[in-house]
Scaffold this motif. Sequence first.
Motif, PDB file in Angstrom:
ATOM      1  N   UNK B  50     -19.719  -7.084  43.914  1.00 17.49           N
ATOM      2  CA  UNK B  50     -19.390  -6.473  42.632  1.00 17.49           C
ATOM      3  C   UNK B  50     -17.917  -6.083  42.521  1.00 17.49           C
ATOM      4  N   UNK B  51     -17.380  -5.476  43.543  1.00 15.32           N
ATOM      5  CA  UNK B  51     -16.002  -4.989  43.398  1.00 15.32           C
ATOM      6  C   UNK B  51     -15.011  -6.141  43.338  1.00 15.32           C
ATOM      7  N   UNK B  52     -15.381  -7.289  43.905  1.00 15.99           N
ATOM      8  CA  UNK B  52     -14.522  -8.473  43.731  1.00 15.99           C
ATOM      9  C   UNK B  52     -14.645  -9.015  42.318  1.00 15.99           C
ATOM     10  N   UNK B  53     -15.853  -9.018  41.795  1.00 11.23           N
ATOM     11  CA  UNK B  53     -16.039  -9.428  40.408  1.00 11.23           C
ATOM     12  C   UNK B  53     -15.183  -8.586  39.474  1.00 11.23           C
ATOM     13  N   UNK B  57     -12.618 -10.367  36.997  1.00  4.45           N
ATOM     14  CA  UNK B  57     -12.882 -10.338  35.560  1.00  4.45           C
ATOM     15  C   UNK B  57     -12.010  -9.312  34.844  1.00  4.45           C
ATOM     16  N   UNK B  58     -11.341  -8.478  35.623  1.00  4.55           N
ATOM     17  CA  UNK B  58     -10.511  -7.439  35.024  1.00  4.55           C
ATOM     18  C   UNK B  58     -11.306  -6.596  34.030  1.00  4.55           C
ATOM     19  N   UNK B  63     -18.179  -0.598  32.840  1.00  7.30           N
ATOM     20  CA  UNK B  63     -18.675  -1.679  32.000  1.00  7.30           C
ATOM     21  C   UNK B  63     -19.400  -2.718  32.842  1.00  7.30           C
ATOM     22  N   UNK B  64     -18.814  -3.055  33.984  1.00 11.50           N
ATOM     23  CA  UNK B  64     -19.447  -4.063  34.836  1.00 11.50           C
ATOM     24  C   UNK B  64     -20.793  -3.566  35.333  1.00 11.50           C
ATOM     25  N   UNK B  65     -20.829  -2.327  35.768  1.00 10.14           N
ATOM     26  CA  UNK B  65     -22.078  -1.774  36.268  1.00 10.14           C
ATOM     27  C   UNK B  65     -23.166  -1.842  35.204  1.00 10.14           C
ATOM     28  N   UNK B 153      -6.335  -6.185  47.188  1.00 11.37           N
ATOM     29  CA  UNK B 153      -7.622  -6.427  46.524  1.00 11.37           C
ATOM     30  C   UNK B 153      -7.677  -7.751  45.757  1.00 11.37           C
ATOM     31  N   UNK B 154      -6.583  -8.125  45.095  1.00  6.29           N
ATOM     32  CA  UNK B 154      -6.596  -9.392  44.363  1.00  6.29           C
ATOM     33  C   UNK B 154      -6.747 -10.572  45.306  1.00  6.29           C
TER      34      UNK B 154
END
Lengths: 314, 314
Positions: B50-53, B57-58, B63-65, B153-154
């Motif tokens: 998830x944290x890579x996504x 996806x920026x 929102x992602x969660x 991280x990137x």
Amino acid sequence: MRDELGRLRRFNRLLTQRIGLLDERYLGSPLPFAQARLLYEVAVLAPLATHHLRRLLAVDAAALSRGLVALQARRFVRREVDPSNARNRIVEVTAKGRQVLATLDRRADERVGAMTAGLAAGDRRRLLDALDQARRLLVGAVVRIERRAAHHPDAQAAQAAYLGEIARRFGRPLDHWNQGPIAAAVSLVVADGRRPMGCGALREIAPGVGEIKRMWLHPDARGLGLGARLLAALEAAARGLGHDEIRLDTNDRLREAIALYEGAGYRPMKRYNDNPDATRFYAKQLRPAREIKRIVLGRRCDRRENPSPTPTGS
Amino acid sequence: MRDELGRLRRFNRLLTQRIGLLDERYLGSPLPFAQARLLYEVAVLAPLATHHLRRLLAVDAAALSRGLVALQARRFVRREVDPSNARNRIVEVTAKGRQVLATLDRRADERVGAMTAGLAAGDRRRLLDALDQARRLLVGAVVRIERRAAHHPDAQAAQAAYLGEIARRFGRPLDHWNQGPIAAAVSLVVADGRRPMGCGALREIAPGVGEIKRMWLHPDARGLGLGARLLAALEAAARGLGHDEIRLDTNDRLREAIALYEGAGYRPMKRYNDNPDATRFYAKQLRPAREIKRIVLGRRCDRRENPSPTPTGS
DNA sequence: GCCGATCGTTGACAGTGTCAACGATTGGAG
DNA sequence: CTCCAATCGTTGACACTGTCAACGATCGGC
């Protein structure tokens, strides 16, 4: 074919998800995004009645109402009751509103400028040419010139935008001579499937003589060859009515229009009416077409069909 | 100049406000817009943590969660706790999710197809060529290849996406031989200013011999010449380290990668390591550059600067 | 003078994007 | 080993957006 769709959609994704070119949301704007967008659109068209704006922007009545209320609260627009119809409200942009708009405009320019700053001059030119080409072709693929009843809301909205633009550019509304509905034999609307973006009308002023009235294109739709297409469609309609001459009047200040008419073969003639707002008069002889070309694309498809025939003559 | 900005922004407005090309919102979708978009993006990258996504996806963590919870409730994705780190969750797309995605894809194709149906074959080709040209130039104007610490991280997110794509394409994760962090001398990230869209690493496997590892581009960013740019940047970095040879291994199934390497002058060689996932091995001799070209654009600008030097060697 | 249509407004609600706070887990310093 | 700061994902809160329905005010026509 499958690959063609993929190329189109890849471009789409590039612009929406990768490159922020289209996302003008975060300009450190003093306005929320929707309000800034609304202010821009209104400024291009104002002064104009709300229900016409609704048509031309293709927004929900509720959204437009709330947006205008918010803009008015900041004194960016002014709404006044239409003296000729108390149900309607005329929207105008205040000086303060135009000032804010100029700021937003500058920020958007800076943003786009920064984005293309990495390109050499040649590549930048190639980019712009490619985008213009794409724009022209996309518009050509999507836009339709359709016949609509003169009282159709889209036709009325576009004509009202025409009057609004004249009022803005002349600094005063058109003379009473030009107000009100015209008895058009043919009324055309330029539309992209979502919203009207132009109009033009033809009326008969003498046996065999047509006159073009209220030809207008949304400023964002200019420079793409649509004006010539619209004019040709009106001429085709005139031929269909058996006309062999078309006249029109215009004003010196409307330079784009004059260029369009002269480019299409219209010749200056002496004043043929009493229109106090007109300073130039043109005519074009129509050769009787052996075969009437169907330049008017698409079938007649009024949303609110008028059971009575379109009125002709004045 | 002022006019150039106007042309760009007119194109922008045409696509956002006039033509619905970009607006994939109303496809009669079984999913709200944001969820459909998220599902597409996840499917391109999954399986991934998830944290890579979030990086790729920026999008905001919140929102992602919420988006993933919603997709999981419909059984379109599956989230499992990362066995190697209980804080992380690995996201995968279910068969049902891929099926829905195929439906959405078909609808989008139909929509775009209908939009360009009005064009003759020649014009359609010209449109696609213009859009491809614009896409290539826009990417060239915006994308930067930047040096980043290997633990940035990137960089980690892009490398994780590489591993995820391999797992998806091979139907199994890479061998343990290839898991885990690599001791890279140089780590490059392809970025468009918003989100990482590619990566590549270089490590020293013998004195004067570099090896390229984990070169990856987001599928949406392929076919634009970025692979060649990234490869050239890695070679330039190797020259900067005094290498005179670069090696790499790859797999027969990665056809795009093989084409890229062979096009860049890499020659097949015999197996030089024990990588069980590798079936092909390449090498390229680097001519000592009289002048090291600065192909790596932009300055080093890690968000979280590592005070210790990047580790080298394995 | 009445009736249906039009116009603008308001309430309600789902969806979206963002910030802040929160527990759970991890890794490292002491 | 313990403690602490950082990371990860979740949740609450809130503003903004788009849409539908209902409402009064007004208009036009019979």
